[in-house]
Design a protein around this motif. Structure first.
Motif, PDB file in Angstrom:
ATOM      1  N   ARG A 180      -1.594   2.657  95.030  1.00 59.83           N
ATOM      2  CA  ARG A 180      -2.321   2.424  96.289  1.00 59.83           C
ATOM      3  C   ARG A 180      -3.794   2.811  96.172  1.00 59.83           C
ATOM      4  O   ARG A 180      -4.667   2.129  96.729  1.00 59.83           O
ATOM      5  CB  ARG A 180      -1.644   3.211  97.419  1.00 59.83           C
ATOM      6  CG  ARG A 180      -2.324   3.084  98.798  1.00 59.83           C
ATOM      7  CD  ARG A 180      -2.005   1.771  99.472  1.00 59.83           C
ATOM      8  NE  ARG A 180      -2.658   1.635 100.763  1.00 59.83           N
ATOM      9  CZ  ARG A 180      -2.146   2.050 101.924  1.00 59.83           C
ATOM     10  NH1 ARG A 180      -0.971   2.654 101.972  1.00 59.83           N
ATOM     11  NH2 ARG A 180      -2.816   1.856 103.055  1.00 59.83           N
ATOM     12  N   TRP A 181      -4.090   3.914  95.476  1.00 60.54           N
ATOM     13  CA  TRP A 181      -5.481   4.350  95.351  1.00 60.54           C
ATOM     14  C   TRP A 181      -6.337   3.254  94.719  1.00 60.54           C
ATOM     15  O   TRP A 181      -7.403   2.910  95.232  1.00 60.54           O
ATOM     16  CB  TRP A 181      -5.538   5.633  94.503  1.00 60.54           C
ATOM     17  CG  TRP A 181      -6.928   6.083  94.187  1.00 60.54           C
ATOM     18  CD1 TRP A 181      -7.677   5.722  93.106  1.00 60.54           C
ATOM     19  CD2 TRP A 181      -7.749   6.953  94.969  1.00 60.54           C
ATOM     20  NE1 TRP A 181      -8.914   6.312  93.148  1.00 60.54           N
ATOM     21  CE2 TRP A 181      -8.985   7.086  94.283  1.00 60.54           C
ATOM     22  CE3 TRP A 181      -7.564   7.653  96.164  1.00 60.54           C
ATOM     23  CZ2 TRP A 181     -10.024   7.890  94.765  1.00 60.54           C
ATOM     24  CZ3 TRP A 181      -8.605   8.444  96.639  1.00 60.54           C
ATOM     25  CH2 TRP A 181      -9.810   8.545  95.951  1.00 60.54           C
ATOM     26  N   PHE A 182      -5.875   2.689  93.627  1.00 67.69           N
ATOM     27  CA  PHE A 182      -6.642   1.656  92.947  1.00 67.69           C
ATOM     28  C   PHE A 182      -6.601   0.329  93.709  1.00 67.69           C
ATOM     29  O   PHE A 182      -7.583  -0.422  93.729  1.00 67.69           O
ATOM     30  CB  PHE A 182      -6.129   1.467  91.519  1.00 67.69           C
ATOM     31  CG  PHE A 182      -6.300   2.683  90.653  1.00 67.69           C
ATOM     32  CD1 PHE A 182      -7.501   3.369  90.614  1.00 67.69           C
ATOM     33  CD2 PHE A 182      -5.248   3.157  89.880  1.00 67.69           C
ATOM     34  CE1 PHE A 182      -7.664   4.501  89.819  1.00 67.69           C
ATOM     35  CE2 PHE A 182      -5.395   4.279  89.075  1.00 67.69           C
ATOM     36  CZ  PHE A 182      -6.611   4.955  89.046  1.00 67.69           C
TER      37      PHE A 182
ATOM     38  N   GLN B  14     -15.703  -9.002  94.842  1.00 72.96           N
ATOM     39  CA  GLN B  14     -15.361  -7.740  94.197  1.00 72.96           C
ATOM     40  C   GLN B  14     -15.705  -6.570  95.110  1.00 72.96           C
ATOM     41  O   GLN B  14     -16.106  -6.767  96.251  1.00 72.96           O
ATOM     42  CB  GLN B  14     -16.095  -7.632  92.864  1.00 72.96           C
ATOM     43  CG  GLN B  14     -15.781  -8.753  91.883  1.00 72.96           C
ATOM     44  CD  GLN B  14     -14.372  -8.700  91.332  1.00 72.96           C
ATOM     45  OE1 GLN B  14     -13.687  -7.671  91.422  1.00 72.96           O
ATOM     46  NE2 GLN B  14     -13.905  -9.804  90.756  1.00 72.96           N
ATOM     47  N   ASN B  15     -15.570  -5.355  94.577  1.00 73.32           N
ATOM     48  CA  ASN B  15     -15.730  -4.164  95.414  1.00 73.32           C
ATOM     49  C   ASN B  15     -16.624  -3.143  94.722  1.00 73.32           C
ATOM     50  O   ASN B  15     -16.347  -2.736  93.589  1.00 73.32           O
ATOM     51  CB  ASN B  15     -14.351  -3.541  95.689  1.00 73.32           C
ATOM     52  CG  ASN B  15     -14.367  -2.554  96.833  1.00 73.32           C
ATOM     53  OD1 ASN B  15     -15.210  -1.675  96.884  1.00 73.32           O
ATOM     54  ND2 ASN B  15     -13.419  -2.689  97.751  1.00 73.32           N
ATOM     55  N   PHE B  16     -17.684  -2.734  95.409  1.00 72.86           N
ATOM     56  CA  PHE B  16     -18.626  -1.790  94.813  1.00 72.86           C
ATOM     57  C   PHE B  16     -18.005  -0.427  94.558  1.00 72.86           C
ATOM     58  O   PHE B  16     -18.536   0.373  93.781  1.00 72.86           O
ATOM     59  CB  PHE B  16     -19.873  -1.632  95.701  1.00 72.86           C
ATOM     60  CG  PHE B  16     -19.662  -0.881  96.979  1.00 72.86           C
ATOM     61  CD1 PHE B  16     -19.742   0.500  97.011  1.00 72.86           C
ATOM     62  CD2 PHE B  16     -19.398  -1.555  98.169  1.00 72.86           C
ATOM     63  CE1 PHE B  16     -19.549   1.211  98.190  1.00 72.86           C
ATOM     64  CE2 PHE B  16     -19.211  -0.857  99.358  1.00 72.86           C
ATOM     65  CZ  PHE B  16     -19.278   0.531  99.364  1.00 72.86           C
ATOM     66  N   THR B  17     -16.863  -0.140  95.176  1.00 68.59           N
ATOM     67  CA  THR B  17     -16.227   1.167  94.970  1.00 68.59           C
ATOM     68  C   THR B  17     -15.472   1.246  93.646  1.00 68.59           C
ATOM     69  O   THR B  17     -14.956   2.313  93.308  1.00 68.59           O
ATOM     70  CB  THR B  17     -15.253   1.490  96.116  1.00 68.59           C
ATOM     71  OG1 THR B  17     -14.148   0.566  96.091  1.00 68.59           O
ATOM     72  CG2 THR B  17     -15.944   1.419  97.473  1.00 68.59           C
TER      73      THR B  17
ATOM     74  N   GLY C 295      -9.700  -1.176 102.820  1.00 71.26           N
ATOM     75  CA  GLY C 295      -8.533  -0.696 102.096  1.00 71.26           C
ATOM     76  C   GLY C 295      -8.509   0.816 101.976  1.00 71.26           C
ATOM     77  O   GLY C 295      -7.448   1.452 102.100  1.00 71.26           O
ATOM     78  N   TRP C 296      -9.687   1.401 101.740  1.00 80.35           N
ATOM     79  CA  TRP C 296      -9.781   2.856 101.631  1.00 80.35           C
ATOM     80  C   TRP C 296      -9.534   3.536 102.981  1.00 80.35           C
ATOM     81  O   TRP C 296      -8.830   4.552 103.054  1.00 80.35           O
ATOM     82  CB  TRP C 296     -11.163   3.248 101.107  1.00 80.35           C
ATOM     83  CG  TRP C 296     -11.430   2.771  99.721  1.00 80.35           C
ATOM     84  CD1 TRP C 296     -12.195   1.702  99.343  1.00 80.35           C
ATOM     85  CD2 TRP C 296     -10.916   3.334  98.510  1.00 80.35           C
ATOM     86  NE1 TRP C 296     -12.202   1.569  97.982  1.00 80.35           N
ATOM     87  CE2 TRP C 296     -11.423   2.557  97.439  1.00 80.35           C
ATOM     88  CE3 TRP C 296     -10.094   4.419  98.227  1.00 80.35           C
ATOM     89  CZ2 TRP C 296     -11.125   2.832  96.106  1.00 80.35           C
ATOM     90  CZ3 TRP C 296      -9.794   4.694  96.895  1.00 80.35           C
ATOM     91  CH2 TRP C 296     -10.305   3.903  95.849  1.00 80.35           C
ATOM     92  N   VAL C 297     -10.107   2.970 104.035  1.00 77.22           N
ATOM     93  CA  VAL C 297      -9.936   3.558 105.364  1.00 77.22           C
ATOM     94  C   VAL C 297      -8.470   3.491 105.789  1.00 77.22           C
ATOM     95  O   VAL C 297      -7.912   4.469 106.299  1.00 77.22           O
ATOM     96  CB  VAL C 297     -10.823   2.829 106.397  1.00 77.22           C
ATOM     97  CG1 VAL C 297     -10.530   3.335 107.808  1.00 77.22           C
ATOM     98  CG2 VAL C 297     -12.297   3.033 106.062  1.00 77.22           C
ATOM     99  N   GLU C 298      -7.829   2.355 105.550  1.00 80.63           N
ATOM    100  CA  GLU C 298      -6.432   2.203 105.940  1.00 80.63           C
ATOM    101  C   GLU C 298      -5.524   3.130 105.138  1.00 80.63           C
ATOM    102  O   GLU C 298      -4.555   3.680 105.675  1.00 80.63           O
ATOM    103  CB  GLU C 298      -6.013   0.743 105.778  1.00 80.63           C
ATOM    104  CG  GLU C 298      -6.677  -0.167 106.813  1.00 80.63           C
ATOM    105  CD  GLU C 298      -6.574  -1.638 106.466  1.00 80.63           C
ATOM    106  OE1 GLU C 298      -5.799  -1.991 105.544  1.00 80.63           O
ATOM    107  OE2 GLU C 298      -7.281  -2.440 107.109  1.00 80.63           O
TER     108      GLU C 298
ATOM    109  N   VAL D 113      -4.241  -1.375 110.424  1.00 80.92           N
ATOM    110  CA  VAL D 113      -5.268  -2.366 110.114  1.00 80.92           C
ATOM    111  C   VAL D 113      -6.549  -1.903 110.771  1.00 80.92           C
ATOM    112  O   VAL D 113      -6.678  -1.908 111.993  1.00 80.92           O
ATOM    113  CB  VAL D 113      -4.881  -3.775 110.623  1.00 80.92           C
ATOM    114  CG1 VAL D 113      -5.996  -4.754 110.289  1.00 80.92           C
ATOM    115  CG2 VAL D 113      -3.568  -4.232 110.009  1.00 80.92           C
ATOM    116  N   TRP D 114      -7.483  -1.462 109.968  1.00 74.47           N
ATOM    117  CA  TRP D 114      -8.735  -0.922 110.489  1.00 74.47           C
ATOM    118  C   TRP D 114      -9.644  -2.036 110.965  1.00 74.47           C
ATOM    119  O   TRP D 114      -9.880  -3.007 110.273  1.00 74.47           O
ATOM    120  CB  TRP D 114      -9.435  -0.106 109.407  1.00 74.47           C
ATOM    121  CG  TRP D 114     -10.716   0.528 109.860  1.00 74.47           C
ATOM    122  CD1 TRP D 114     -10.893   1.383 110.891  1.00 74.47           C
ATOM    123  CD2 TRP D 114     -12.002   0.349 109.263  1.00 74.47           C
ATOM    124  NE1 TRP D 114     -12.215   1.764 110.983  1.00 74.47           N
ATOM    125  CE2 TRP D 114     -12.912   1.146 109.995  1.00 74.47           C
ATOM    126  CE3 TRP D 114     -12.469  -0.397 108.174  1.00 74.47           C
ATOM    127  CZ2 TRP D 114     -14.269   1.199 109.681  1.00 74.47           C
ATOM    128  CZ3 TRP D 114     -13.815  -0.336 107.847  1.00 74.47           C
ATOM    129  CH2 TRP D 114     -14.695   0.461 108.601  1.00 74.47           C
TER     130      TRP D 114
END
Length: 299
Positions: free
Chosen positions: A110-112, A133-136, A254-257, A290-291
């Motif tokens: 889940r983290w990744f 893509q995702n800057f994180t 995704g991180w917030v949720e 769902v944020w």
């Protein structure tokens, strides 16, 4: 400073190439009368997400990833192979295997997945989707699975950087519906046909075809699914983002949720279990978070 300038050069050079290819695909679909391939708002969101990802990733490589590589390199085998066809091929295959492992982890943990979900959240498949893509990514730590093994073996860091960039460049060209099957190459190379399956959200398509350049990793480890056997492909993810055209939201929701799920259930296992685990373990509780950003939560 020199490494930062190199990173910005990569962003500019590859960005120009990607925009040219995207433009060519768009014109081709218009000329052939295809509709629904490109959607202006989504394409702009993809481009914005891709730009932020590549800038942060490039700076991270220049500022700390290569420093990490050199520190680990000192403790490794320090193979230092001479430049040859064999050593370059070995590096390409090795880096692709590292990507395969990394990619599996991005889907299974889940983290990744909280960072990787951005790339899969488009309901369309075109070359601009490759840039979603995702800057994180540079901050999530999953890059370690790419760089660390190569450092321990002893490949030169500049070789590794070129191999990784080349791997990602190859993958850009997998994101299209305009290329059909490629005959004999389908047996061992990753192709647009194989990658379309990977982006599907139906049960037959989820967690399939993780390879970057080569598809034989999936055939070896049992995650391969041929497009002919995958059914009708439905692009996207099972829980689609509430704001599909907001590039910042796409990269952080995704991180917030995930954080909200951990807080709600007081269960840190959510961080390392597979993405749907929380729904399986807590099926009778409030639905998946769902944020919605400033609008609060939608269950």
């Amino acid at each position: 400073m020199q490494d930062v300038l190199h990173a910005l050069f990569f962003v500019t050079a590859f960005g120009a190439l990607f925009l040219a290819v995207i433009g060519a695909e768009y014109l081709y679909t218009r000329k052939t009368g295809q509709t629904g391939v490109y959607h202006p708002r989504e394409t702009l969101a993809n481009l914005a997400a891709g730009f932020s990802y590549k800038v942060v990733d490039g700076i991270a490589i220049a500022l700390f990833i290569q420093a990490f590589y050199l520190s680990v390199y000192e403790w490794g085998l320090q193979w230092q192979p001479e430049a040859s066809v064999l050593s370059i091929l070995a590096l390409i295959v090795f880096i692709d295997f590292c990507f395969f492992v990394n990619h599996v982890m991005m889907h299974k943990v889940r983290w990744f997945w909280s960072g990787h979900i951005t790339h899969h959240s488009s309901e369309h498949m075109n070359f601009s989707t490759a840039l979603r893509q995702n800057f994180t990514f540079a901050l999530s730590g999953s890059w370690v699975l790419w760089w660390l093994p190569a450092a321990l073996i002893g490949f030169d860091k500049d070789w590794v950087l070129m191999a990784i960039e080349g791997n990602l460049l190859y993958q850009f060209f997998l994101h299209t519906e305009q290329v059909g099957r490629l005959g004999f190459l389908e047996k061992f190379m990753n192709t647009p046909s194989h990658h379309r399956v990977h982006h599907g959200s139906n049960p037959e398509q989820i967690d399939r075809n993780f390879g970057g350049i080569f598809i034989f990793w999936d055939k070896i480890y049992g995650s391969f699914r041929d497009e002919a056997d995958a059914g009708t492909i439905k692009y996207g993810v099972t829980h689609m983002p509430a704001k599909p055209y907001n590039p910042f939201y796409l990269q952080v929701h995704g991180w917030v949720e995930m954080a909200q799920d951990v807080w709600r259930h007081k269960d840190l296992r959510i961080l390392y279990k597979h993405p749907e685990w929380v729904d399986e373990v807590y099926p009778g509780e409030v639905g998946k978070t769902v944020w919605q950003g400033e609008k609060g939560l939608a269950e």
